[in-house]
Design a protein around this motif. Structure first.
Motif, mmCIF file in Angstrom:
data_model
loop_
_atom_site.group_PDB
_atom_site.id
_atom_site.type_symbol
_atom_site.label_atom_id
_atom_site.label_comp_id
_atom_site.label_asym_id
_atom_site.label_seq_id
_atom_site.Cartn_x
_atom_site.Cartn_y
_atom_site.Cartn_z
ATOM 1 N N ASN A 474 0.742 -1.372 0.008
ATOM 2 C CA ASN A 474 -0.103 -0.178 0.021
ATOM 3 C C ASN A 474 0.924 1.360 -0.006
ATOM 4 O OD1 ASN A 474 -1.941 1.967 0.706
ATOM 5 N ND2 ASN A 474 -3.150 0.822 1.782
ATOM 6 N N GLU A 476 0.384 4.021 0.926
ATOM 7 C CA GLU A 476 0.378 4.576 2.278
ATOM 8 C C GLU A 476 1.435 4.245 3.193
ATOM 9 O OE1 GLU A 476 -3.918 4.259 3.495
ATOM 10 O OE2 GLU A 476 -4.685 5.627 2.306
ATOM 11 N N LEU A 477 2.052 3.274 3.153
ATOM 12 C CA LEU A 477 3.131 2.754 3.985
ATOM 13 C C LEU A 477 4.260 3.767 3.915
ATOM 14 C CD1 LEU A 477 2.857 -1.346 3.858
ATOM 15 C CD2 LEU A 477 2.290 0.217 5.668
ATOM 16 N N ALA A 481 5.449 7.302 6.033
ATOM 17 C CA ALA A 481 6.852 7.543 6.486
ATOM 18 C C ALA A 481 7.263 8.871 6.181
ATOM 19 C CB ALA A 481 7.630 6.591 6.106
ATOM 20 N N TRP A 494 14.107 2.705 4.716
ATOM 21 C CA TRP A 494 13.563 2.127 6.051
ATOM 22 C C TRP A 494 12.215 1.565 5.926
ATOM 23 C CZ3 TRP A 494 15.366 6.881 9.133
ATOM 24 C CH2 TRP A 494 16.709 6.443 9.474
ATOM 25 N N VAL A 495 11.633 1.813 4.752
ATOM 26 C CA VAL A 495 10.149 1.377 4.610
ATOM 27 C C VAL A 495 10.174 0.306 3.358
ATOM 28 C CG1 VAL A 495 7.634 1.732 4.410
ATOM 29 C CG2 VAL A 495 9.238 3.074 6.060
ATOM 30 N N PRO A 498 12.968 -2.725 2.759
ATOM 31 C CA PRO A 498 12.751 -3.773 3.633
ATOM 32 C C PRO A 498 11.449 -4.722 3.155
ATOM 33 C CG PRO A 498 13.484 -1.870 4.918
ATOM 34 C CD PRO A 498 13.139 -1.330 3.257
ATOM 35 N N LEU A 499 10.597 -3.912 2.760
ATOM 36 C CA LEU A 499 9.103 -4.566 2.367
ATOM 37 C C LEU A 499 9.399 -5.149 1.129
ATOM 38 C CD1 LEU A 499 6.488 -1.830 3.555
ATOM 39 C CD2 LEU A 499 6.989 -4.000 4.386
#
Lengths: 576, 357
Positions: A474, A476-477, A481, A494-495, A498-499
């Motif tokens: 998403n 929005e993740l 941030a 950082w977001v 990693p995802l």
């Protein structure tokens, strides 16, 4: 008004504010766009070079534009014979691998076949192996008169299988089928697994029998996946150089990829090769576009995600025997028998067509790994190419996937279409393009040009994999941030990254596997000192079966290692 | 304009291809206040919120937060999200699945390079406030929807932003939990004193949370005001329909002292209160807006036929046929059956008359 006063009062402080935000905003746009532009250049560069070269005719020192190359190629009966043979190989392999791939996927996904958890994985192993090595192994297995299988049949079963000739179109189709079955298998597996049971149950409740339901409900629902799998198999198997090189060329059977290869051997005729290449490219692009159109028109929403898992069909005793027999033929033919033959040959000092365990020795391995400059260099080159190529390819893929999923929607369509172009272009065609592009530059005969060709031909696979992962993330993740105060670069680090990690690892390993075994593009671009494992296998083919087999085993170990890592990372991902 | 406005949005336009998502939106919010952006889906309210957050770039207009221009198309000012010093809670919660609860909540402090020890202390305190103290080291994916909501809220508040944005933040929760969170939010806001903007399509959520409402429709501000005035005196037919009022078409007969008399298509007459300052001309088309709860049975009124009813508990909703017009009423259960003839009364002070179109 007072508000305007506030605005004016604020201007100076804003002018003094650091220009950092503007710079980061620039990075967010520039970096993904750079990835897309690099991809576009990598694809269009060699193809344009090939197009221009195909239209050039040299008269002494002066070149002029002409269609002469095309008319010359079209007038050659041998070209037509080659095209016909390639069409037969592609169609045969497509038909067989669709039948086999669908059946195996159905057995694994929808029946109670024993051991289907392991077989589900086993059916995928050929996906990670080298078709060239597979073809060589099958030569050891059924070489005319002296193959291991024929000897076994003669000695133990009293059967004379001498009539089987692996050096034929039939042999090419057989080996291609073994390697392309997992493609179809992968295409139809998820619709078969995720199909809403209610769709089939409804047919059963309303009076349809099992076979009627399979024919009129289940197969039609899977058919878009099956047909797009079929087209992918046709395009890629027909363009594959490895198998015809091993099985058709020795007996003088012309095919499209080997003809292009022959055209650039001394005395090279680049005009002819380029014209031939352009025609193949034209057909490839037309087929790819047809597939896209077809898929755009009929995409059934069968992957509902809700509803019950389809029920498993009890096979019964006879059914189990037939199912396991089919699995044995497939995994045996694609994985076990070739590996066995390779190991036998690699352990024999002199291969005479039969294996004597008492005289087994590791001499071939010692020589290939520690004494022979060519093979040592080749292994090193392959590792360098695979590691750097996969890293560059995945970096490009992340940037492109970002652009395709998070960028300006208006510009995505064209970029997506061009970036997925190489998926259907045979390696030998793109290799030819890079050869024409680089031949008069310092890049010619360097490892770098091989690396560039690898990345250009295969980055779309990585882009696809990473892009699919983006769909599950998403936006929005990342946005939360940013709103929390992270810069674009920080939100990536950082977001998003990693995802994306599972997809990044999967894509890297996939590229590693592809690069370790690549032959079609390499064979046109290598030079002395830049041989790869696959090229060394070809060069040694006439000299020593033992060295070839030992080197092939080394390659196999690298490929299986990647496969194991692939499975390990996949399982940890699903567990977490 | 109010010079004390904490947030000022002026003339915002956002075009997506042929679709104009924001069509000149302007409003202001005072410091410490709560504004609800209310409207049906597709009205532009989420786009509006995303423009304030810096997640979308408007085509024209000005956005000012705490006296700082964060966006001005004319001057080429467009601060990225991270420079706007705000917090946001998304409908999807957007809790990062690869981080623990404490890492999620501490993220805004981490990017601001707050010392580790202080980060830990503040995260612990914030998790206590939202009632997740025991969950700090849990993976965020192990939490229920309501708990994820609290993580998102804690993350939006930890760096003590002066503005917090809520995008349909409560709509994924079940009714009971939503009620509880709404109360807690109010208490938190009183305690921390941030300014808030809620985007919602749920009128009760908007009424319950906000001191001011902006009702949006097709990218424009339809009406603006306090919850009570928006609720009791719908300014436009759109607002009336959106709030679930009965809207009856009629023709203006005359007016006297702020009250109007209108004629319904079947010849029935109805008296109502003029909604806005203007007095519609005699004979012009008007709309009468009546809350379902204000359509009362009995007494001397308009003849109607009961078509259907649905039991709601303390009340019952009725569908009535008023000479061919559908009218809905919510009244204490009467025991009436479909086909019954009833009389309905509508008080003039509970019926708002607006010009049509």
């Amino acid at each position: 008004m007072s508000a305007a006063g506030i605005g004016r009062g604020l201007t100076p402080s804003l002018a003094e504010a650091p220009s950092a935000p503007r710079r980061f905003l620039g990075l967010q746009r520039a970096l993904p766009a750079a990835g897309v532009i690099a991809g576009l250049l990598l694809i269009t560069g060699p193809l344009l070079a090939m197009l221009i070269r195909s239209l050039l005719v040299w008269e002494g020192e002066a070149g002029r534009l002409s269609l002469a190359n095309f008319t010359r190629v079209l007038a050659e009966p041998r070209v037509w014979e080659a095209v016909g043979n390639t069409a037969i190989c592609g169609a045969g392999a497509t038909l067989l691998s669709c039948t086999l791939g669908f059946t195996l996927a159905w057995l694994v996904a929808r029946t109670d076949m024993p051991g289907r958890r392991w077989l589900e994985l086993g059916n995928l192993v050929p996906f990670f192996l080298s078709p060239y090595v597979g073809a060589i192994s099958w030569i050891y297995l059924v070489a005319p008169g002296s193959g291991l299988l024929q000897q076994f049949a003669m000695r133990h079963l009293g059967l004379d299988l001498g009539f089987i000739n692996i050096y034929s179109l039939g042999g090419v189709i057989w080996v291609l089928t073994l390697f392309y079955t997992p493609y179809v298998y992968l295409f139809v597996m998820s619709p078969l697994k995720q199909m809403d049971a209610a769709l089939e149950d409804a047919a059963r409740v309303h009076g349809a029998g099992f076979w009627y339901t399979l024919r009129h409900v289940s197969i039609p629902l899977v058919s878009p996946a099956l047909l797009s799998g079929a087209l992918v198999v046709f395009i890629t198997s027909a363009g594959l150089f490895d198998v015809p090189l091993a099985l058709a060329l020795p007996s003088g059977i012309p095919t499209m990829p080997t003809e292009i290869f022959a055209a650039v051997q001394y005395p090279a005729d680049f005009g002819r090769a380029a014209a031939f290449g352009m025609m193949v490219l034209g057909v490839t692009i037309l087929l790819t576009l047809a597939q896209r159109r077809y898929l755009a028109r009929r995409r059934y929403e069968i992957v509902t995600g809700k509803g019950y898992r389809p029920r498993l069909l009890p096979l019964g005793r006879a059914g189990r025997i037939v199912a396991l027999g089919l699995e044995a033929v497939y995994i045996g033919g694609a994985v076990l028998l070739p590996m066995m033959a390779l190991v036998m040959v690699s352990l024999s000092r002199l291969w005479t067509g039969s294996f004597d365990i008492s005289r087994a020795s590791l001499a071939n391995f010692t020589y290939v790994l520690f004494s022979f400059r060519l093979t040592q260099q080749a292994i090193l080159n392959s590792l360098i190419l695979a590691v750097t190529g996969a890293t560059i390819g995945v970096a490009l893929a992340v940037l492109q996937a970002y652009y395709l999923n998070r960028g300006t929607p208006a510009r995505r369509g064209l970029a997506d279409a061009v970036l997925s172009l190489p998926l259907g272009i045979p390696g030998i065609i793109l290799g030819l393009g890079f050869l024409i592009l680089a031949i008069r530059t310092p890049l010619y005969s360097t490892l770098t040009i091989v690396l560039i060709a690898y990345v250009a031909r295969f980055f779309p696979f990585a882009t696809r994999t990473v892009s699919a992962m983006f769909l599950a993330i998403n936006p929005e993740l990342e946005q939360s941030a940013r709103a929390s105060g992270a810069s674009w670069a920080q939100s990536m680090r950082w977001v998003l990254l990693p995802l994306l990690k599972p997809a990044v690892i999967a894509a890297w390993l996939m590229l590693f596997v592809i690069f370790i075994r690549e032959l079609g593009a390499t064979i046109l671009l290598y030079a002395q000192g830049t041989e790869t494992i696959s090229v060394a296998l070809v060069l040694l083919a006439d000299r020593s079966a033992g060295y070839v087999a030992a080197l092939a085993v080394v390659q196999l170990v690298l490929l299986l290692l990647a496969f194991t890592l692939f499975r390990l990372t996949r399982t940890t991902v699903t567990q977490s | 304009m109010d010079s004390k406005a904490f947030i000022r949005v002026d003339g915002l336009v956002k075009q997506y291809g042929p679709h104009r998502a924001l069509d000149g939106v302007s409003f202001q919010v005072a410091e410490g206040h709560t504004l609800a952006l209310l409207g049906p889906s597709g009205c532009g309210k989420t786009t509006m919120l995303r423009c304030i957050a810096g997640l979308e770039t408007p085509d024209t207009g000005v956005i000012e937060i705490a006296g700082r221009v964060v966006f001005d198309a004319a001057r080429g000012i467009n601060l990225p999200s991270e420079e706007r010093q705000l917090g946001i809670v998304f409908q999807s919660y957007a809790v990062w699945p690869h981080m623990s609860v404490a890492e999620n909540v501490g993220f805004p402090l981490r990017v601001r390079r707050v010392p580790k020890a202080e980060q830990q202390a503040r995260v612990a305190r914030m998790l206590e406030i939202v009632g997740l103290g025991a969950w700090a080291e849990k993976s965020a994916t192990q939490l229920s929807g309501g708990q994820q909501q609290r993580v998102a809220l804690a993350r939006a508040l930890i760096h003590e932003p002066r503005l917090v944005l809520f995008d349909e933040a409560l709509s994924n929760l079940d009714a009971q939990l939503r009620e509880q969170m709404r109360m807690e939010l109010k208490i938190l806001q009183d305690r921390l004193g941030f300014t808030a903007i809620y985007v919602t399509h749920d009128q009760s959520e908007a009424f319950g949370l906000a001191e001011r409402l902006v009702v949006m429709n097709r990218g424009r501000v339809e009406t603006e005001g306090g919850p009570r005035s928006v609720f009791h005196r719908p300014a436009t037919p759109f607002v009336a329909r959106f709030l679930g009022l009965n809207v009856l078409e009629g023709e203006m007969l005359g007016s006297e002292g702020g009250q109007a008399e209108i004629r319904l298509p079947q010849g029935m007459r109805l008296r109502g209160t003029l909604g806005d300052g203007t007095i519609p001309a005699r004979g012009s088309k008007v709309l009468a807006c009546v809350r379902k709860e204000h359509v009362r049975f009995g007494g001397f009124g308009l003849p109607a036929e009961l078509r259907a009813s649905s039991f709601l508990g303390l009340t019952e909703e009725y569908v009535l046929d008023l000479g061919g017009i559908e009218l809905r009423a919510v009244q204490p259960p009467t025991g009436g059956a479909p086909g019954d003839r009833v009389q309905v009364a509508i008080r003039p002070e509970e019926c708002v008359v607006l010009p049509a179109g």
